[in-house]
Scaffold this active site. Structure first.
Site, PDB file in Angstrom:
ATOM      1  N   GLY A  44       0.769  -1.215   0.046  1.00 55.54           N
ATOM      2  CA  GLY A  44       0.052   0.057  -0.028  1.00 55.54           C
ATOM      3  C   GLY A  44       0.997   1.166  -0.024  1.00 55.54           C
TER       4      GLY A  44
ATOM      5  CG  MET B 275       2.686   9.792   6.752  1.00 53.10           C
ATOM      6  SD  MET B 275       3.794  11.407   7.208  1.00 53.10           S
ATOM      7  CE  MET B 275       2.240  12.313   7.929  1.00 53.10           C
TER       8      MET B 275
ATOM      9  CB  VAL C 168       3.636  -0.218   3.237  1.00 54.67           C
ATOM     10  CG1 VAL C 168       3.955  -1.449   4.009  1.00 54.67           C
ATOM     11  CG2 VAL C 168       3.524   0.952   4.103  1.00 54.67           C
TER      12      VAL C 168
ATOM     13  CG  ASP D 237      -3.865   7.911  10.908  1.00 54.90           C
ATOM     14  OD1 ASP D 237      -5.004   8.169  10.736  1.00 54.90           O
ATOM     15  OD2 ASP D 237      -3.191   7.423   9.789  1.00 54.90           O
TER      16      ASP D 237
END
Length: 433
Positions: free
Chosen positions: A22, A26, A29, A136
């Site tokens: 994904g 930020m 991954v 988050d």
């Protein structure tokens, strides 16, 4: 999971890159392997590291999160914040996100919901004890493994000195899962994670987001979170009782993770008691004259059997005992990379190796010693075995030894459900007294 795209790396540190898991604001991954284990590797976007303060904070958070010891938090196993690109590797969790599971399977049953709640609140307790705020918490950042929920993605986590807004005044995180104070530019505490957990538990219990859709405007979501209450009729009384304690508008009135767990444990006990109530009634019905006579008969029979076993042991038991006392074979198993050898007696050898998502049919054992054992060693995967902990599969290796060779060497290899290869080398030292 996505295929690699043009420009994606083939290697990150010691990790071979397999697929994309994904991407977000930020970083990206990836799924990686180092030959023996799999990891989710987050590559931090370069522009973030241009901020000296962000890089320092990232270093601090990595060091802190390496100290987290919770089976409900994806453990950081490797990192290099100084490299270009900077990256962080966590244990790979083979399971869907809570968002995917609820969208495809529907809401959790109340029993599953309580177990899920215990897992998530336990994860927060472990993180908060170290002074870290996740900031988050959302359904995409909770993965559902076979062993319970796993909290992931601490990409925007902060210590207790953080506020909700960046220097540019932009909110970071996903507003549908915010706490009221995250809209108000106030100093954040661990209570923001508690509020988010309450919203998450509402979602898990009902299949609905308590504050409107994720794609609603920030203004709409903010207004509901600051001023409204969720609709409670879809929840059981136990679910509503806990969630109400987690989503107070005033952060000082919310339960902390430790107290939330205490409340959850009491709900678990109530649930267990109510589910076994009928069985207990049937049991108590035995407490009559007939019931008492029945239990008296069982007690007398048990005593007689015990006496017979002591004074008249069977011939087969005597033979087994004699056979065991005559054995003098001992063995020692050394697994490469493990400093603790396994010891045992008699010709039957059995020991265990721990790994994740192992495909039993793929396991093969090759003996490097000649001549090999007449009866080869065999390997099986033990489902739901706790020797390796809830996050790992237990590979049981067993067989019958002989004394033709004092030292035997082996390699066991196989594959996992995520397509990675596992391989372990071990030796068995045999001694005959």
């Amino acid at each position: 999971m996505e295929r690699l795209k043009k420009g994606d790396p083939d290697q990150i540190g010691p990790w071979q890159v397999i697929n994309r898991l994904g991407s977000g604001g930020m970083g990206i991954v990836y799924l990686g392997t180092n030959g023996t284990r799999s990891a989710a590797i987050k590559v931090v976007r370069d522009f973030l590291l241009e901020d000296v303060n962000y890089k320092a904070r990232l270093n601090r958070e990595v060091a802190t999160l390496k100290k987290v010891k919770s089976k409900f938090v994806a453990e950081i196993i490797d990192s290099d914040v100084e490299s270009i690109p900077a990256w962080i590797a966590t244990n790979y969790v083979d399971g869907p996100s809570l968002k995917t599971a609820i969208e495809n399977e529907g809401k959790l049953t109340e029993a599953d919901w309580i177990e899920f709640a215990v897992g998530i609140i336990s994860a927060l307790e472990a993180v908060h004890k170290l002074g870290v705020i996740h900031r988050d918490i959302k359904p995409n950042n909770i993965l559902l493994s076979n062993y319970g929920p796993k909290l992931i993605d601490f990409g925007i986590s902060f210590s207790n000195d953080a506020t909700s807004l960046t220097k540019t005044g932009i909110l970071t995180g996903t507003s549908a899962w915010f706490a009221p104070e995250q809209f108000l530019d106030r100093t954040l505490t661990t209570a923001v994670d508690i509020f988010a957990a309450g919203s998450i538990l509402y979602f898990a219990a009902t299949g609905k987001i308590p504050w409107g859709k994720e794609d609603a405007s920030v203004a709409q979501v903010m207004n509901r979170i600051l001023n409204d209450e969720p609709e409670w009729s879809s929840l059981s009384s136990d679910q509503a009782k806990l969630i109400k304690e987690l989503i107070h508008k005033d952060p000082k009135k919310r339960l902390n993770a430790t107290n939330a767990l205490i409340l959850l444990k009491s709900l678990q006990n109530i649930s267990s008691s109510s589910s076994t109530g009928n069985n207990q009634k049937k049991f108590y019905q035995l407490n009559t004259k007939i019931g008492k006579a029945f239990w008296a008969l069982i007690s007398v029979s048990s005593i007689l059997v015990f006496i017979l076993l002591i004074y008249f042991p069977s011939q087969s038991n005597q033979e087994n005992y004699a056979e065991k006392t005559e054995k003098s074979l001992t063995w020692l198993v050394n697994i490469e990379g493990d400093d603790n050898p396994v010891k045992g007696m008699n010709e039957n050898v059995v020991f265990y190796i721990c790994d994740q998502s192992v495909i039993e049919k793929s396991l093969q054992i090759k003996e490097l010693t000649n001549p090999p054992l007449k009866t080869p060693l065999k390997a099986i995967v033990l489902a739901k075995d706790l020797r390796c902990g809830k996050d790992f599969d237990t590979i049981e290796i067993s067989g019958i030894l002989d004394i033709k060779k004092s030292l035997r060497e082996y390699i066991i290899g196989g594959a996992t459900q995520v397509g990675t290869v596992i391989q372990y080398k071990f030796e068995i030292e045999v001694k005959n007294k």
